[in-house]
Design an enzyme around this catalytic site. Structure first.
Site, PDB file in Angstrom:
ATOM      1  N   ASP A 263      44.092 -15.638  24.894  1.00 46.82           N
ATOM      2  CA  ASP A 263      43.046 -16.124  25.511  1.00 46.82           C
ATOM      3  C   ASP A 263      42.852 -15.176  26.721  1.00 46.82           C
ATOM      4  O   ASP A 263      43.821 -15.039  27.791  1.00 46.82           O
ATOM      5  CB  ASP A 263      42.829 -17.579  25.921  1.00 46.82           C
ATOM      6  CG  ASP A 263      42.837 -18.482  24.583  1.00 46.82           C
ATOM      7  OD1 ASP A 263      42.889 -17.943  23.788  1.00 46.82           O
ATOM      8  OD2 ASP A 263      42.939 -19.663  24.684  1.00 46.82           O
TER       9      ASP A 263
ATOM     10  N   ASP B 144      35.329 -27.329  17.030  1.00 48.30           N
ATOM     11  CA  ASP B 144      35.988 -27.789  18.069  1.00 48.30           C
ATOM     12  C   ASP B 144      35.789 -29.247  18.703  1.00 48.30           C
ATOM     13  O   ASP B 144      34.669 -29.484  18.545  1.00 48.30           O
ATOM     14  CB  ASP B 144      36.052 -27.109  19.281  1.00 48.30           C
ATOM     15  CG  ASP B 144      36.206 -25.495  19.096  1.00 48.30           C
ATOM     16  OD1 ASP B 144      37.083 -24.920  18.304  1.00 48.30           O
ATOM     17  OD2 ASP B 144      35.666 -24.807  19.856  1.00 48.30           O
TER      18      ASP B 144
END
Length: 248
Positions: A17, A137
């Protein structure tokens, strides 16, 4: 574990990330909770050297709508060799999707766009097929968009729409587990598997090799792979050990 050796392999995707040119991990996806882990290119080369078949590369600045790490992503893809890159973060229109594929992404993970722009998502799936995955998500049964800062609808309603659009693959994250090292939400993953015949990639909460054993046992149910982040960076286990568990 007696039946594990006969189970199909679980595909592992170590995660990188990116925030402001650095590799980071967040806790439950919240901006401001970053823990830094250095140069993303170094991280990628480390995973590649250890045998990663896939890397899950996320541009968090693009996901949050506050910038871009595309230059770093290009460097990683240029040096990825045979390792496939799944790219995510800020892919919301034709330009950003085409740019991601042109710079070498083997697969592009759509997030917010799949919630906010169903017709564009349908067209993207029709055009690119297996190069597209959709990230689901989830908090409870509610989807999270815009870098997990806004609600994005009911999981099952959106999943039904994506099924109708022939979505090839889903990346399912329990937001409440992400970055917490509390184990994956296998119940949620299996419930999604019951709603689709498409492969499901698990994300969030993986903390131990036992978690990977548990996920591998569910490969026949539809769980294809697992994204691993914090556990690798914090040294809970090595990628090589994880790959052994996932494939042997």
């Amino acid at each position: 574990m007696s039946n594990l050796n006969s189970a199909p392999a679980l595909t592992l995707l170590p995660a990188i990330d990116m925030v402001n040119g650095q590799a980071v991990r967040l806790t439950q996806g919240e901006a401001g909770t970053e823990t830094g882990y250095g140069d993303p290119v170094d991280a990628a080369l480390d995973w590649i050297e250890q045998g990663a078949e896939w890397i899950h590369l996320v541009d968090l600045d693009a996901a949050f709508g506050r910038g871009s790490n595309v230059g770093v992503a290009k460097k990683i893809m240029a040096r990825s060799g045979k390792t496939n890159i799944e790219f995510s973060g800020g892919i919301r229109d034709d330009r950003s999707l085409e740019a991601a594929i042109e710079m070498g992404a083997a697969r592009v993970n759509l997030g917010t766009a799949a919630l906010e722009n169903p017709e564009w998502t349908r067209a993207a799936i029709a055009r690119y097929g297996e190069k597209i995955a959709v990230g689901l998500d989830v908090r409870g049964e509610t989807l999270a968009g815009r870098g997990w800062t806004e609600e994005g609808g009911n999981l099952w309603e959106v999943l039904e729409r994506l099924e109708d659009a022939n979505c090839p693959r889903y990346v399912v994250t329990d937001v409440t587990k992400d970055g917490t090292m509390r184990g994956p939400n296998i119940e949620l993953l299996l419930e999604v598997c019951r709603h689709t015949s498409r492969p499901v990639v698990a994300s969030g909460g993986i903390s131990s090799l036992d978690d990977l054993v548990a996920l591998r046992e569910q490969v026949p149910a539809g769980i294809e792979g697992a994204i691993i982040g914090k556990a690798l960076y914090d040294g809970a286990f090595s990628l090589q050990a994880a790959l052994d568990v996932a494939s042997n």
